[in-house]
Design a protein around this motif. Structure first.
Motif, PDB file in Angstrom:
ATOM      1  N   LYS A 142       0.813  -1.214   0.000  1.00 54.55           N
ATOM      2  CA  LYS A 142       0.000   0.000   0.000  1.00 54.55           C
ATOM      3  C   LYS A 142       0.845   1.263   0.000  1.00 54.55           C
ATOM      4  CE  LYS A 142      -3.998  -2.099   2.163  1.00 54.55           C
ATOM      5  NZ  LYS A 142      -4.871  -2.139   3.331  1.00 54.55           N
ATOM      6  N   SER A 143       2.091   1.157   0.433  1.00 54.33           N
ATOM      7  CA  SER A 143       2.947   2.340   0.499  1.00 54.33           C
ATOM      8  C   SER A 143       3.745   2.579  -0.785  1.00 54.33           C
ATOM      9  CB  SER A 143       3.924   2.223   1.678  1.00 54.33           C
ATOM     10  OG  SER A 143       4.822   1.166   1.458  1.00 54.33           O
ATOM     11  N   LEU A 144       3.646   1.673  -1.762  1.00 50.74           N
ATOM     12  CA  LEU A 144       4.383   1.843  -3.013  1.00 50.74           C
ATOM     13  C   LEU A 144       3.725   2.905  -3.882  1.00 50.74           C
ATOM     14  CD1 LEU A 144       5.107  -1.887  -3.886  1.00 50.74           C
ATOM     15  CD2 LEU A 144       6.713  -0.179  -3.008  1.00 50.74           C
ATOM     16  N   PRO A 145       4.522   3.716  -4.567  1.00 49.49           N
ATOM     17  CA  PRO A 145       3.956   4.774  -5.417  1.00 49.49           C
ATOM     18  C   PRO A 145       3.265   4.196  -6.647  1.00 49.49           C
ATOM     19  CG  PRO A 145       6.333   4.663  -5.698  1.00 49.49           C
ATOM     20  CD  PRO A 145       5.979   3.698  -4.595  1.00 49.49           C
ATOM     21  N   ARG A 146       2.120   4.744  -6.984  1.00 44.00           N
ATOM     22  CA  ARG A 146       1.387   4.371  -8.193  1.00 44.00           C
ATOM     23  C   ARG A 146       0.970   5.654  -8.887  1.00 44.00           C
ATOM     24  NH1 ARG A 146      -0.265   0.743  -4.437  1.00 44.00           N
ATOM     25  NH2 ARG A 146       0.051  -1.428  -4.937  1.00 44.00           N
ATOM     26  N   SER A 147       0.875   5.565 -10.192  1.00 40.52           N
ATOM     27  CA  SER A 147       0.433   6.760 -10.936  1.00 40.52           C
ATOM     28  C   SER A 147      -1.032   6.672 -11.251  1.00 40.52           C
ATOM     29  CB  SER A 147       1.237   6.893 -12.209  1.00 40.52           C
ATOM     30  OG  SER A 147       1.229   5.710 -12.959  1.00 40.52           O
TER      31      SER A 147
END
Length: 147
Positions: A142-147
């Protein structure tokens, strides 16, 4: 220095019963939702290749296996150039790496493979953890960056 920050990826660590014990993704959230809602995992040639093989394969080499146009649909979400990495013997781990504007070089994918191998080795005992013990590791996604 190889720059991996502009890549998108999905890592499935220690696949059990066709599901990863740990899953980490930086794909666009809209693609993740679309892929899931449409059950594309069942038609995805990159997944089929990873299940049947170990090593590295370019997505372009899988187009003839893409009867469901999964790769074409992924391109519409900016996932245009990719490679799949499949490692492990008794416990399998898959990595799906993509870039929106250019092919991934051999040097870059070798670096990604080495990182995936390290993640696989570091988490070897994860399949013995309880669901309660796995929860904090899964929350990292959930903490990973997504665009």
């Amino acid at each position: 220095m190889i720059e991996l920050a502009d890549w998108k990826f999905a890592l499935g660590l220690h696949i059990r019963f066709a599901n990863p014990t740990l899953l980490y993704q930086t794909y666009p959230q809209k693609w993740i939702d679309y892929y899931s809602e449409n059950g594309l995992v069942f038609a995805d040639p990159t997944v089929h290749w990873a299940i049947a093989n170990t090593g590295i394969c370019d997505w372009a080499d899988l187009k003839s296996m893409d009867d469901g146009n999964v790769l074409g649909q992924a391109a519409e979400f900016g996932l245009r150039y990719g490679k799949v990495v499949s490692i492990g013997k008794e416990s399998r781990t898959f990595g799906f790496f993509t870039h929106s504007s250019r092919p991934i070089t051999d040097e870059e994918i070798e670096t990604a493979r080495a990182i995936l191998e390290e993640a696989h080795e570091t988490t070897l005992g994860v399949t013995k953890l309880s669901e309660e013990e796995l929860a904090p590791l899964r929350e990292l996604n959930k903490s990973l960056p997504r665009s």
